[in-house]
Enzyme design. Structure first.
Site, short mmCIF file in Angstrom:
data_model
loop_
_atom_site.label_atom_id
_atom_site.label_comp_id
_atom_site.label_asym_id
_atom_site.label_seq_id
_atom_site.Cartn_x
_atom_site.Cartn_y
_atom_site.Cartn_z
N ASP A 65 27.54 -36.20 -129.11
CA ASP A 65 26.73 -35.86 -130.32
C ASP A 65 26.09 -35.59 -129.29
OD1 ASP A 65 28.73 -36.63 -132.32
OD2 ASP A 65 27.19 -38.42 -133.08
N HIS A 116 27.01 -30.37 -136.53
CA HIS A 116 26.22 -31.76 -136.43
C HIS A 116 25.71 -31.50 -137.47
CE1 HIS A 116 25.87 -36.08 -136.05
NE2 HIS A 116 24.55 -36.32 -135.03
N HIS A 210 26.67 -40.40 -126.69
CA HIS A 210 26.15 -39.45 -127.19
C HIS A 210 25.17 -38.25 -125.32
CE1 HIS A 210 25.38 -42.24 -130.22
NE2 HIS A 210 24.83 -41.29 -131.04
#
Length: 258
Positions: A65, A116, A210
């Protein structure tokens, strides 16, 4: 005497009905607060995103992400190239605005570019119209940068409701969660991430990382090496999930229907 017993039975029944009604009202209230949609409370099935995939093959996906910072993005891409791994990056709209060349580079190296959201909101709190706006604004940005519209969406914070799943489907997106959280955002060090991921994956797992996690340059090579040594093939999420003829079990595991 019989009349007294009869009246007592009626009183007990009435009290039970009142208690049941109060309990039902409370459950409806809690469900509405959770889903944001009273219709969903009485829906026969709950909409679920894809947490993992049922497959006999030793295939898994790792995902990143990207919402804040790009300090380690090139290191991640170089590591993935080194181990011949293709992955999936979920990009927030304001991240794509700030780092457009990184978006292009991710796609150029053969990785999935997923959506996202645009502003990283709590999506279930939005109306379906606002949800669609969050999806399509970033979808258009990504398409302009790489020439391809994204079809994978990961909700910010992992929060979703029935409205979000349906809105994503209507706009051409598969909603993707994860069944293995690396917890890299907790900055616990390298080994805790390696152990957590490698001990919890199974066929069809989707792992959450991440892109700007503190120790990612150290733990990512170790994770990939351990997974590959265990016989896992790491593929992009777009190659792991089923696009049609599937059902979801109650854990969010996608199962192909033949």
């Amino acid at each position: 005497m019989r009349k007294t017993y009869y009246r007592n039975d009626i009183n007990i029944t009435v009290r039970l009905l009142i208690v049941l009604c109060i309990a039902l009202v409370f459950l409806v209230y809690v469900s509405v607060k959770t889903t944001g949609n009273i219709a969903a409370v009485f829906s026969p099935t709950k909409e679920l995103p894809i947490y993992s995939v049922e497959t006999p093959e030793k295939k898994i996906a790792i995902s990143f992400d990207a919402a804040w910072g790009n300090e380690y993005t090139n290191d991640i891409l170089d590591t993935l190239d080194k181990y011949k791994v293709k992955s999936t990056f979920f990009l927030v709209g304001f991240w794509a605005d700030k780092y457009p060349e990184d978006v292009k580079e991710i796609a150029k190296r053969g990785h999935d570019v997923g959506n996202h959201s645009t502003t990283h909101p709590n999506m279930p709190q939005l109306s379906p119209e606002k949800m669609a706006e969050e999806l399509n604004t970033t979808g258009q940005k990504i398409e302009e940068l790489i020439g391809k519209k994204p079809t994978l969406f990961r909700p910010p914070f992992g929060d979703y409701n029935d409205n979000l799943i349906r809105t994503c489907r209507e706009n051409g997106y598969y909603v993707i969660q994860w069944d293995v959280d690396s917890l890299d955002w907790k900055e616990l060090g390298v080994q805790p991430v390696v152990d957590r991921v490698t001990r919890n994956v199974r066929n069809g797992s989707i792992v959450l990382f991440h892109n700007n996690a503190k120790y990612i340059k150290e733990y990512l090579p170790l994770v990939i090496e351990r997974l590959q040594e265990s016989g896992y093939e790491i593929v992009p999420i777009s190659e792991l999930i089923y696009k049609e003829n599937f059902m979801m079990d109650n854990t969010g595991r996608q199962i192909q229907v033949k």
